[in-house]
Each structure stands twice: as structure tokens, then as C-alpha cells.
Design a protein around this motif. Structure first.
Motif, PDB file in Angstrom:
ATOM      1  N   ASP A   1       0.825  -1.215   0.000  1.00  0.00           N
ATOM      2  CA  ASP A   1       0.000   0.000   0.000  1.00  0.00           C
ATOM      3  C   ASP A   1       0.857   1.262   0.000  1.00  0.00           C
ATOM      4  O   ASP A   1       0.409   2.323  -0.417  1.00  0.00           O
ATOM      5  CB  ASP A   1      -0.950   0.003   1.205  1.00  0.00           C
ATOM      6  N   ALA A   2       2.093   1.137   0.508  1.00  0.00           N
ATOM      7  CA  ALA A   2       2.979   2.307   0.533  1.00  0.00           C
ATOM      8  C   ALA A   2       3.825   2.394  -0.739  1.00  0.00           C
ATOM      9  O   ALA A   2       4.788   3.162  -0.800  1.00  0.00           O
ATOM     10  CB  ALA A   2       3.871   2.235   1.771  1.00  0.00           C
ATOM     11  N   GLY A   3       3.507   1.572  -1.753  1.00  0.00           N
ATOM     12  CA  GLY A   3       4.174   1.731  -3.047  1.00  0.00           C
ATOM     13  C   GLY A   3       5.245   0.710  -3.360  1.00  0.00           C
ATOM     14  O   GLY A   3       5.871   0.773  -4.414  1.00  0.00           O
ATOM     15  N   TYR A   4       5.487  -0.233  -2.457  1.00  0.00           N
ATOM     16  CA  TYR A   4       6.482  -1.275  -2.744  1.00  0.00           C
ATOM     17  C   TYR A   4       5.852  -2.418  -3.520  1.00  0.00           C
ATOM     18  O   TYR A   4       4.667  -2.688  -3.389  1.00  0.00           O
ATOM     19  CB  TYR A   4       7.052  -1.838  -1.443  1.00  0.00           C
ATOM     20  N   SER A   5       6.656  -3.134  -4.293  1.00  0.00           N
ATOM     21  CA  SER A   5       6.208  -4.424  -4.794  1.00  0.00           C
ATOM     22  C   SER A   5       7.232  -5.454  -4.338  1.00  0.00           C
ATOM     23  O   SER A   5       8.408  -5.136  -4.143  1.00  0.00           O
ATOM     24  CB  SER A   5       6.076  -4.406  -6.310  1.00  0.00           C
ATOM     25  N   THR A   6       6.763  -6.689  -4.119  1.00  0.00           N
ATOM     26  CA  THR A   6       7.678  -7.710  -3.602  1.00  0.00           C
ATOM     27  C   THR A   6       8.392  -8.409  -4.755  1.00  0.00           C
ATOM     28  O   THR A   6       7.878  -8.491  -5.856  1.00  0.00           O
ATOM     29  CB  THR A   6       6.930  -8.752  -2.760  1.00  0.00           C
ATOM     30  N   THR A   7       9.588  -8.888  -4.451  1.00  0.00           N
ATOM     31  CA  THR A   7      10.366  -9.604  -5.461  1.00  0.00           C
ATOM     32  C   THR A   7      10.985 -10.843  -4.838  1.00  0.00           C
ATOM     33  O   THR A   7      11.235 -10.890  -3.640  1.00  0.00           O
ATOM     34  CB  THR A   7      11.483  -8.717  -6.032  1.00  0.00           C
ATOM     35  N   ARG A   8      11.218 -11.870  -5.672  1.00  0.00           N
ATOM     36  CA  ARG A   8      11.923 -13.058  -5.209  1.00  0.00           C
ATOM     37  C   ARG A   8      13.407 -12.943  -5.494  1.00  0.00           C
ATOM     38  O   ARG A   8      14.176 -13.813  -5.127  1.00  0.00           O
ATOM     39  CB  ARG A   8      11.412 -14.285  -5.967  1.00  0.00           C
ATOM     40  N   ASN A   9      13.770 -11.889  -6.207  1.00  0.00           N
ATOM     41  CA  ASN A   9      15.153 -11.725  -6.612  1.00  0.00           C
ATOM     42  C   ASN A   9      15.828 -10.680  -5.723  1.00  0.00           C
ATOM     43  O   ASN A   9      15.626  -9.476  -5.883  1.00  0.00           O
ATOM     44  CB  ASN A   9      15.188 -11.305  -8.089  1.00  0.00           C
ATOM     45  N   GLN A  10      16.646 -11.173  -4.839  1.00  0.00           N
ATOM     46  CA  GLN A  10      17.321 -10.325  -3.865  1.00  0.00           C
ATOM     47  C   GLN A  10      18.151  -9.228  -4.540  1.00  0.00           C
ATOM     48  O   GLN A  10      18.271  -8.118  -4.030  1.00  0.00           O
ATOM     49  CB  GLN A  10      18.214 -11.262  -3.062  1.00  0.00           C
ATOM     50  N   GLU A  11      18.707  -9.566  -5.726  1.00  0.00           N
ATOM     51  CA  GLU A  11      19.590  -8.635  -6.440  1.00  0.00           C
ATOM     52  C   GLU A  11      18.884  -7.328  -6.821  1.00  0.00           C
ATOM     53  O   GLU A  11      19.504  -6.281  -6.862  1.00  0.00           O
ATOM     54  CB  GLU A  11      20.115  -9.264  -7.746  1.00  0.00           C
ATOM     55  N   GLU A  12      17.579  -7.431  -7.104  1.00  0.00           N
ATOM     56  CA  GLU A  12      16.895  -6.216  -7.574  1.00  0.00           C
ATOM     57  C   GLU A  12      16.172  -5.476  -6.449  1.00  0.00           C
ATOM     58  O   GLU A  12      15.456  -4.506  -6.689  1.00  0.00           O
ATOM     59  CB  GLU A  12      15.904  -6.557  -8.704  1.00  0.00           C
ATOM     60  N   ALA A  13      16.397  -5.908  -5.189  1.00  0.00           N
ATOM     61  CA  ALA A  13      15.664  -5.296  -4.071  1.00  0.00           C
ATOM     62  C   ALA A  13      16.259  -3.949  -3.665  1.00  0.00           C
ATOM     63  O   ALA A  13      17.467  -3.748  -3.711  1.00  0.00           O
ATOM     64  CB  ALA A  13      15.690  -6.242  -2.888  1.00  0.00           C
TER      65      ALA A  13
END
Ligand code: 5AD
Ligand code: SF4
Length: 485
Positions: A52-64
């Protein structure tokens, strides 16, 4: 609790699925969870708040842009694992100086700002009751500051927050029904890391179950540190708060959730032997979709050890609860937790644990060496005096005995017909599906035209020590065979 899904210290990463995930070009969150099911459930609340605060989740640690570890403090080795993980993350921060790292959960609560001093790469420390504050804290961190919020609350249940489901199978889900713990078992750090016990509004729990069912989920696990003390509209002394509203205890809550749909299976974890009532068992016995499986941690088979552990029951009391389960649901599966080598445990006391296990013959058990935790009653009152080697020896005996019982239990389930909820591909063979029967036993069978989320009938024909294997059969044949629902 179920094997595989709740191995303590297990680690899982999650990526949000569903409409709120994957905003292009937004900031990316990599979320990793350790510890109990409650922590995995909390991670879904965290994902919701940050999506809700604008983040999206990723499974790729490199792009976090942000890595959050939702941590566990239950035993020292759980914390050590997370410390090692942090060492690994140092490399990631060197490659991407803008990367921020945060610690959530029990270790955050236990160590607070000390974590910032001890682990230089940590930017953010947030305890289990402060997740609503995450957007603000993350903003602070992005502005180059360090941020901490470890306030515990007497009210927070995150009742109206719609968790973002991180398990992409979409068949089984956790629903938190309460938070915190008031039991004060002398070995346990949880009352210090998760605060006072509070129950969540039953309407919001039922609404969440209904919503999950509508989205295709077919099993929910109701979660709490001590589900048997769930209560709504009544205080700790039993005084009703609002006379115009019904009182809802755990038995009524199970009834309500199981009414959502007969095809929604309901499980729960964890029960406490001192609080488990016959009323709960009777509701379970009445309804097929309340799964016949109870996790009832015993910890020790000797009453003196149980007293030092401050568990609030004796060996006889515990065995009486087992007798009640067997009387009301003769076929119910039972699992447990056992601690080897608690403070002052003598060889005779340890033998009593083995003898209790032989009496109950658990389907499954989680077994641990005692690990002293700072601030707990045991740390203050008793000496951690069983030598490490002896703890290991006792634990090995407990494990060997349990393996025998698990094998025996699996063998007894072979040759029968079960209604199985299909969860997804089997871990070992992509041509096969795996699912569970009501007893929480894993059953593997050839895929055929089955789909995850569907109920199928399986005749078990073969087994290893913990897994059953079988063939799918038609409903009419299952009915004729008197299948187990
Ligand atoms: N040492 C070892 N095991 C522990 N547990 C909780 N605290 C400790 C400790 N200090 C175990 C208990 C509990 C399970 C979740 O973890 O068996 O039921
Ligand atoms: Fe670990 Fe207990 Fe915290 Fe769960 S509640 S994460 S098991 S310390």
C-alpha cells in the motif's frame, strides 16, 4: 503444526501474488521469514502494509531496494542463523550502496537498538506490534537515518489489514486469530518478544476466511500462541463486556469459521494442554471440515520438570487431555513439542518423557535441546546444568523413539481411502501431486487430471516412514469403501 510448513528455523521467501503486486518501476521489497507460522503470517501483513505504501515484492534479492528479515529468537541457534545471513548480505550492500536492510520480528523486539550497534549494516529495527509504522520508518531510512520502533501494544491485532498472500499455491493460508502470550513458560522468550495476549475480532476472522474461500483457497490454519485461550467480548476474569453481544471463545470461533463452507478445511495451532476444553473437541468431532489433528506440546513427561517449566499442568493432567481427545475423536492425530535437557533434568525425569511418548504414540513431534534465553524465568531462577553432550544424547533418544512411532502411525494409515486436498506438485516428482488427509499426513499420487485446490479420493497403497502413496479413485468407489473425510 505441520511438517515442512512450520519447521522451526525454516526460512522461506515470498513474493506477493494478486492484483496489488508488481507495480512497474516502484521500489522493490525482498522479504524473508524465519521461525513459526505466526511469523510467516506476519510477513503477509508487512507485505500488505508496504504494498500500500508503493512497494512491490520480489523473489530476486539482487533487484531489491529493501531487504527485510522477519526473525525468530526462540533458540540461540535461530538467532545465529540470522546473524550469518546478515554477514552474507554485506556483499549485497557493497554492490548496491542504496540497499536498505531491516530486521523485523522477535529478534528485533529482543535486541532493539542494540542490533544497530552490533550489526552495522542494519538500517531498520521493527518489533511485531509496530508494522503499521513501517511506511514512515522506511521513509526515514531512505532519507539516510536509522530507524527503530519496538513498542509493544495491548490492542494491536492488525484485524482489518488484508494480508498479501506470499504462498503462491493459493490452496492453504494462515489466519492470525490472536497475538502475544500470557503464559510465561519459564523457558520461553515469546512473552518478551510478542507481548500480552489479545484476541482478534471474530467477524474480521470469518470475513478473511470467506474472502480466502472465494479466491479459491480450501484450507485455513487459525494461528495463535495459545488458541485455546482465544476470547472475544469477555475479560480475563470471565466478565462479559457487552451483554447485547455474544461471547466467542475458541469453540464458537471454530464453529463460525467452519460454517463458511463445508469445503473449507480448518486447522489450528497451537493448543495448550492446560486450556484445551472438551467443548473444542466436541465441535471438532461434529464437523468433517474441522481437521482431526491436534498439536499439543507436552515439553516434558515429568511433573517436576513441568513445574519448573511453569507449564500449569502435570503429567496426569496432560494424559487426561489425551484421553479426552481419544474418547471424543478416537481417530484424531496428535503431535507434540519436546524439550530435552531442561534445567535440572535428571536421567529419571528424561526417562519419563520417553515413557509418556510411548503411552501417547504421537504421529509427529518437534524435538529440541533446551537453549537458555535471556530474561526468561528459567535464566533467572535455574542453572542450565545439563551438559551439552548429555542434552544431545537425550535428544537422540527422543528422536529415535519418535521415528519409530511416526513409522508405525504412517503404516497404520496405509491401505485406507482418504479425501485429500490437492496442494500442488510433489517435492520429489513433478509427475505427481501431493496433498493431505484430515490427519495432516502427506499423500502422494499420480497427477492425472487433478488440480491444486480440488478434493480427490485416494486409496493408499504404499508408504515410506512419513509419506503415503496411493491411487486416485472415483467418488462412488470411495463412498463404498467408507472413505475418511
Ligand atoms: N529451548 C528449546 N526449545 C524451546 N522452545 C521454546 N523455547 C525453547 C527454548 N528456550 C520450543 C518449545 C515450544 C516450541 C515452539 O519451541 O518446545 O513449544
Ligand atoms: Fe520464533 Fe517464537 Fe517469535 Fe515465533 S513467536 S518467531 S517461534 S520466537
Amino acid at each position: 503444526m505441520r511438517p515442512g510448513n512450520h519447521t522451526i528455523d525454516e526460512q522461506r521467501q515470498g513474493e506477493a501474488v494478486g492484483p496489488r503486486s508488481g507495480k512497474e518501476g516502484g521500489r522493490k521489497l525482498y522479504l524473508e521469514s524465519y521461525g513459526c507460522q505466526m511469523n510467516f503470517s506476519d510477513s503477509e501483513i508487512v507485505a500488505s502494509i508496504l504494498t500500500d505504501a508503493g512497494y512491490s515484492t520480489t523473489r530476486n534479492q539482487e533487484e531489491a531496494d529493501l531487504i527485510l528479515l522477519n526473525t525468530c529468537s526462540i533458540r540461540d541457534n535461530a538467532e545465529q542463523r540470522i546473524r550469518h545471513r546478515l554477514q552474507h548480505l554485506k556483499g549485497g550492500k557493497r554492490n548496491n550502496p542504496k540497499l536498505k536492510v531491516g530486521i523485523l520480528g522477535c529478534m528485533a523486539e529482543r535486541l532493539r537498538d542494540k542490533l544497530l550497534e552490533e550489526e552495522k549494516l542494519v538500517d531498520l529495527v521493527v518489533g511485531p506490534d509496530a508494522y503499521r509504522d513501517l511506511p514512515r520508518l522506511v521513509d526515514e531510512v531512505e532519507g539516510g537515518q536509522k530507524a527503530v520502533n519496538t513498542l509493544l501494544s495491548r490492542e494491536e491485532t492488525y484485524a482489518e489489514i488484508q494480508p498479501v498472500r506470499l504462498d503462491d499455491k493459493g490452496v492453504t493460508a494462515f489466519i492470525s486469530i490472536m497475538r502475544g502470550c500470557d503464559n510465561m513458560c519459564s523457558f520461553c522468550v515469546v512473552p518478551f518478544t510478542r507481548g500480552r495476549e489479545r484476541s482478534r475480532d471474530p467477524q474480521s476472522i470469518v470475513a478473511e476466511a470467506r474472502d480466502l474461500f472465494a479466491k479459491g483457497y480450501r484450507e485455513v490454519t487459525l494461528l495463535g500462541q495459545n488458541v485455546d485461550s482465544y476470547k472475544w467480548n469477555v475479560d480475563a476474569k470471565g466478565i462479559v463486556k457487552d451483554e447485547t453481544q455474544p461471547v466467542v471463545r475458541f469453540a464458537q470461533l471454530m464453529d463460525l469459521v467452519s460454517d463458511v463452507d463445508p469445503d473449507l478445511r480448518v486447522r489450528f495451532s497451537t493448543s495448550h494442554p492446560k486450556d484445551m476444553t472438551d467443548e473444542v473437541l466436541e465441535v471438532m468431532a461434529r464437523k468433517d471440515n474441522l481437521c482431526k489433528y491436534i498439536h499439543l506440546p507436552v515439553q516434558s513427561g515429568h511433573s517436576d520438570v513441568l513445574k519448573r517449566m511453569n507449564r500449569g499442568y502435570t503429567r496426569d493432567w496432560y494424559l487426561d487431555r489425551i484421553a479426552a481427545i481419544r474418547r471424543i475423536m478416537p481417530d484424531c492425530a496428535i503431535s507434540t513439542d519436546v524439550i530435552a535437557g531442561f534445567c535440572g533434568e535428571t536421567t529419571e525425569e528424561h526417562e519419563e518423557t520417553l515413557s509418556l511418548m510411548k503411552e501417547v504414540r504421537y504421529e509427529m513431534a518437534y524435538m529440541f535441546k533446551y537453549s537458555e534465553r535471556p530474561r526468561t524465568l528459567a535464566e533467572r531462577k535455574f542453572e542450565d546444568d545439563v551438559p551439552e553432550e548429555e542434552k544431545g544424547r537425550r535428544l537422540s533418544e527422543i528422536i529415535a523413539l519418535q521415528q519409530e512411532h511416526s513409522r508405525e502411525r504412517t503404516a497404520a494409515q496405509c491401505g485406507k481411502v482418504y479425501r485429500v486436498l490437492v496442494e500442488g506438485p510433489s517435492k520429489k516428482n513433478a509427475e505427481e501431486f501431493q496433498g493431505r488427509n484430515t490427519y495432516n499426513s502427506v499423500i502422494v499420487f499420480p497427477k492425472g487430471d487433478a488440480q491444486p485446490g480440488q478434493y480427490v479420493y485416494v486409496r493408499t497403497t504404499d508408504h515410506t516412514s512419513v509419506t503415503l502413496r496411493g491411487e486416485r479413485i472415483a467418488e462412488a468407489e470411495a463412498q463404498e469403501a467408507g472413505y475418511i473425510a
